[in-house]
Design a protein around this motif. Structure first.
Motif, PDB file in Angstrom:
ATOM      1  N   LEU A 124     -14.021  18.058  12.737  1.00  0.00           N
ATOM      2  CA  LEU A 124     -14.026  16.696  12.230  1.00  0.00           C
ATOM      3  C   LEU A 124     -13.027  16.640  11.086  1.00  0.00           C
ATOM      4  O   LEU A 124     -13.113  17.405  10.130  1.00  0.00           O
ATOM      5  N   VAL A 125     -12.053  15.741  11.177  1.00  0.00           N
ATOM      6  CA  VAL A 125     -11.003  15.622  10.178  1.00  0.00           C
ATOM      7  C   VAL A 125     -11.098  14.236   9.552  1.00  0.00           C
ATOM      8  O   VAL A 125     -11.358  13.258  10.250  1.00  0.00           O
ATOM      9  N   THR A 126     -10.917  14.152   8.230  1.00  0.00           N
ATOM     10  CA  THR A 126     -11.014  12.863   7.545  1.00  0.00           C
ATOM     11  C   THR A 126      -9.773  12.589   6.707  1.00  0.00           C
ATOM     12  O   THR A 126      -9.134  13.503   6.194  1.00  0.00           O
ATOM     13  N   LEU A 127      -9.461  11.318   6.596  1.00  0.00           N
ATOM     14  CA  LEU A 127      -8.423  10.842   5.697  1.00  0.00           C
ATOM     15  C   LEU A 127      -9.152   9.958   4.692  1.00  0.00           C
ATOM     16  O   LEU A 127      -9.601   8.867   5.040  1.00  0.00           O
ATOM     17  N   PRO A 128      -9.354  10.435   3.454  1.00  0.00           N
ATOM     18  CA  PRO A 128     -10.164   9.705   2.473  1.00  0.00           C
ATOM     19  C   PRO A 128      -9.645   8.298   2.194  1.00  0.00           C
ATOM     20  O   PRO A 128      -8.478   7.986   2.425  1.00  0.00           O
ATOM     21  N   ASN A 129     -10.505   7.473   1.661  1.00  0.00           N
ATOM     22  CA  ASN A 129     -10.204   6.088   1.353  1.00  0.00           C
ATOM     23  C   ASN A 129      -8.958   5.961   0.475  1.00  0.00           C
ATOM     24  O   ASN A 129      -8.772   6.706  -0.480  1.00  0.00           O
ATOM     25  N   ALA A 130      -8.106   4.997   0.833  1.00  0.00           N
ATOM     26  CA  ALA A 130      -6.932   4.640   0.030  1.00  0.00           C
ATOM     27  C   ALA A 130      -6.656   3.165   0.251  1.00  0.00           C
ATOM     28  O   ALA A 130      -6.861   2.634   1.346  1.00  0.00           O
ATOM     29  N   ASN A 131      -6.210   2.503  -0.807  1.00  0.00           N
ATOM     30  CA  ASN A 131      -5.840   1.092  -0.687  1.00  0.00           C
ATOM     31  C   ASN A 131      -4.451   0.985  -0.082  1.00  0.00           C
ATOM     32  O   ASN A 131      -3.518   1.654  -0.523  1.00  0.00           O
ATOM     33  N   VAL A 132      -4.334   0.142   0.936  1.00  0.00           N
ATOM     34  CA  VAL A 132      -3.065  -0.113   1.610  1.00  0.00           C
ATOM     35  C   VAL A 132      -2.934  -1.620   1.818  1.00  0.00           C
ATOM     36  O   VAL A 132      -3.935  -2.337   1.806  1.00  0.00           O
ATOM     37  N   PRO A 133      -1.723  -2.117   2.016  1.00  0.00           N
ATOM     38  CA  PRO A 133      -1.560  -3.544   2.291  1.00  0.00           C
ATOM     39  C   PRO A 133      -2.349  -3.955   3.544  1.00  0.00           C
ATOM     40  O   PRO A 133      -2.515  -3.159   4.470  1.00  0.00           O
ATOM     41  N   ASN A 134      -2.836  -5.196   3.545  1.00  0.00           N
ATOM     42  CA  ASN A 134      -3.545  -5.707   4.714  1.00  0.00           C
ATOM     43  C   ASN A 134      -2.742  -5.469   5.987  1.00  0.00           C
ATOM     44  O   ASN A 134      -1.525  -5.644   6.002  1.00  0.00           O
ATOM     45  N   PHE A 135      -3.430  -5.048   7.038  1.00  0.00           N
ATOM     46  CA  PHE A 135      -2.872  -4.805   8.375  1.00  0.00           C
ATOM     47  C   PHE A 135      -1.946  -3.601   8.462  1.00  0.00           C
ATOM     48  O   PHE A 135      -1.375  -3.343   9.516  1.00  0.00           O
ATOM     49  N   GLN A 136      -1.790  -2.818   7.387  1.00  0.00           N
ATOM     50  CA  GLN A 136      -0.985  -1.595   7.475  1.00  0.00           C
ATOM     51  C   GLN A 136      -1.818  -0.507   8.136  1.00  0.00           C
ATOM     52  O   GLN A 136      -2.962  -0.281   7.765  1.00  0.00           O
ATOM     53  N   ARG A 137      -1.233   0.178   9.093  1.00  0.00           N
ATOM     54  CA  ARG A 137      -1.938   1.244   9.804  1.00  0.00           C
ATOM     55  C   ARG A 137      -2.017   2.499   8.957  1.00  0.00           C
ATOM     56  O   ARG A 137      -1.056   2.860   8.290  1.00  0.00           O
ATOM     57  N   ARG A 138      -3.179   3.171   9.020  1.00  0.00           N
ATOM     58  CA  ARG A 138      -3.316   4.524   8.469  1.00  0.00           C
ATOM     59  C   ARG A 138      -3.565   5.430   9.652  1.00  0.00           C
ATOM     60  O   ARG A 138      -4.435   5.163  10.480  1.00  0.00           O
ATOM     61  N   THR A 139      -2.800   6.508   9.753  1.00  0.00           N
ATOM     62  CA  THR A 139      -2.889   7.409  10.897  1.00  0.00           C
ATOM     63  C   THR A 139      -3.273   8.806  10.437  1.00  0.00           C
ATOM     64  O   THR A 139      -2.692   9.337   9.493  1.00  0.00           O
ATOM     65  N   LEU A 140      -4.234   9.388  11.128  1.00  0.00           N
ATOM     66  CA  LEU A 140      -4.706  10.744  10.865  1.00  0.00           C
ATOM     67  C   LEU A 140      -4.453  11.570  12.117  1.00  0.00           C
ATOM     68  O   LEU A 140      -4.866  11.178  13.211  1.00  0.00           O
ATOM     69  N   TYR A 141      -3.748  12.704  11.966  1.00  0.00           N
ATOM     70  CA  TYR A 141      -3.450  13.565  13.101  1.00  0.00           C
ATOM     71  C   TYR A 141      -4.336  14.798  13.089  1.00  0.00           C
ATOM     72  O   TYR A 141      -4.676  15.330  12.027  1.00  0.00           O
TER      73      TYR A 141
END
Length: 122
Positions: free
Chosen positions: A50-67
């Motif tokens: 199980l891999v996590t990308l912790p919470n971060a503020n990004v502009p609305n509708f910007q994708r966050r991608t975890l590989y």
């Protein structure tokens, strides 16, 4: 208000394990393996992680991608949108099945807190 969403690929036992791990370890970076709710260890795929990308503020509708690490592929995943009026807009695998993408928006704000979770295996 905190909202948690998880999507999978139809592997019920794996989904139960992942849901428990998401709730208990959303802020940790190390892989987590949890026993199934019935007390026995669920049969997990080879190299389960199980891999996590912790919470971060990004502009609305910007994708966050975890590989997934190394040569692992994603079996399922999910995301969380944080903030007043935060909405999880999308949660889906990458085209190459190597990671998970999440995006969201927050009503009345220009950014949103986004966390990403991926269930990976060999």
């Amino acid at each position: 208000m905190r909202k948690m969403y998880a999507l999978g690929t139809g592997m019920t036992a794996l989904a139960a394990v992942a849901a428990t791990a998401f709730a208990a370890h959303a802020d940790k970076k190390e892989p987590v393996v949890r026993p199934a709710a019935h007390g026995r260890t669920a049969a997990l795929p080879s190299g389960y992680q199980l891999v996590t990308l912790p919470n971060a503020n990004v502009p609305n509708f910007q994708r966050r991608t975890l590989y997934c690490p190394g040569s692992k592929h994603v079996l399922g995943g999910g995301g969380e949108a944080r903030g007043n009026g935060a909405i999880l807009v999308g949660s889906f695998p990458t085209d190459d099945a190597r990671g998970w993408i999440v995006l969201g928006r927050q009503i009345g704000y220009s950014d949103v807190g986004i966390s990403v979770f991926a269930i990976c295996a060999d």
